[in-house]
Design a protein around this motif. Sequence first.
Motif, PDB file in Angstrom:
ATOM      1  N   ALA A  94       0.927  -1.045  -0.008  1.00 42.37           N
ATOM      2  CA  ALA A  94      -0.075  -0.040  -0.051  1.00 42.37           C
ATOM      3  C   ALA A  94       0.890   1.276  -0.029  1.00 42.37           C
ATOM      4  CB  ALA A  94      -0.825  -0.083   1.295  1.00 42.37           C
ATOM      5  N   THR A  95       0.560   2.098  -0.780  1.00 44.30           N
ATOM      6  CA  THR A  95       0.972   3.663  -0.445  1.00 44.30           C
ATOM      7  C   THR A  95       0.690   4.290   0.787  1.00 44.30           C
ATOM      8  OG1 THR A  95      -0.748   4.829  -1.487  1.00 44.30           O
ATOM      9  CG2 THR A  95       0.884   3.754  -2.973  1.00 44.30           C
ATOM     10  N   ASP A  96       1.461   5.257   1.077  1.00 43.04           N
ATOM     11  CA  ASP A  96       1.075   6.081   2.212  1.00 43.04           C
ATOM     12  C   ASP A  96      -0.504   6.664   2.197  1.00 43.04           C
ATOM     13  OD1 ASP A  96       3.383   5.872   3.144  1.00 43.04           O
ATOM     14  OD2 ASP A  96       4.113   7.798   2.667  1.00 43.04           O
ATOM     15  N   GLY A  97      -0.888   6.931   1.082  1.00 41.15           N
ATOM     16  CA  GLY A  97      -2.182   7.583   0.729  1.00 41.15           C
ATOM     17  C   GLY A  97      -3.174   6.354   0.601  1.00 41.15           C
ATOM     18  N   ASP A  98      -2.773   5.259   0.358  1.00 39.31           N
ATOM     19  CA  ASP A  98      -3.889   4.036   0.343  1.00 39.31           C
ATOM     20  C   ASP A  98      -4.309   4.093   1.946  1.00 39.31           C
ATOM     21  OD1 ASP A  98      -3.677   3.627  -2.327  1.00 39.31           O
ATOM     22  OD2 ASP A  98      -2.129   1.864  -1.962  1.00 39.31           O
TER      23      ASP A  98
END
Length: 128
Positions: free
Chosen positions: A88-92
């Motif tokens: 996952a990205t930080d934003g996810d």
Amino acid sequence: MIRSHRKILSLSSIALFATLAFAATVHSHWDHVPAKDRARSNPLTGQPQAVAAGALVYSDHCAECHKADARGDGHKRPSLRSDHVRSATDGDLEWFLRQGDLAHGMPSWSSLPIEQRWQLVAYLKSIQ
Ligand code: HEC
């Protein structure tokens, strides 16, 4: 006889492949994250105190289900040290914390201040 065995084998491998492909594609929250959320990076990246603060927020709100070591309860509450969380990205992660998935037992954390969600994201990334 041999021929029909082969046919059964190949049919079952198609079924297996379809099942695996289905499992791999359907079950990710990250697929639902709007692009603009997904692209956000954690404004607290590189701040060790954000990780420490995230650990405190984690023990207040998350350890009850995901356990103090974040390895989950081995049942419905997943481990947060996993390939899925790593992917996952930080934003996810921030988006998912905000949304939750109440139908599957994960509360929404939209009532926390945004800074605490980013602290949690910093903490989650630090334990991978
Ligand atoms: C009441 C129990 C409960 C609490 C409290 C809770 N969670 Fe969850 N969490 C869950 C469940 C159940 C799931 C699986 C939901 C699903 O499958 O959609 C989940 C899923 C997740 C996921 C996605 C993991 C993955 O691999 O898909 C993350 C990240 C997460 N939780 C982080 C947190 C954080 C951070 C907190 C604290 C702010 C928290 N959770 C608090 C029950 C909980």
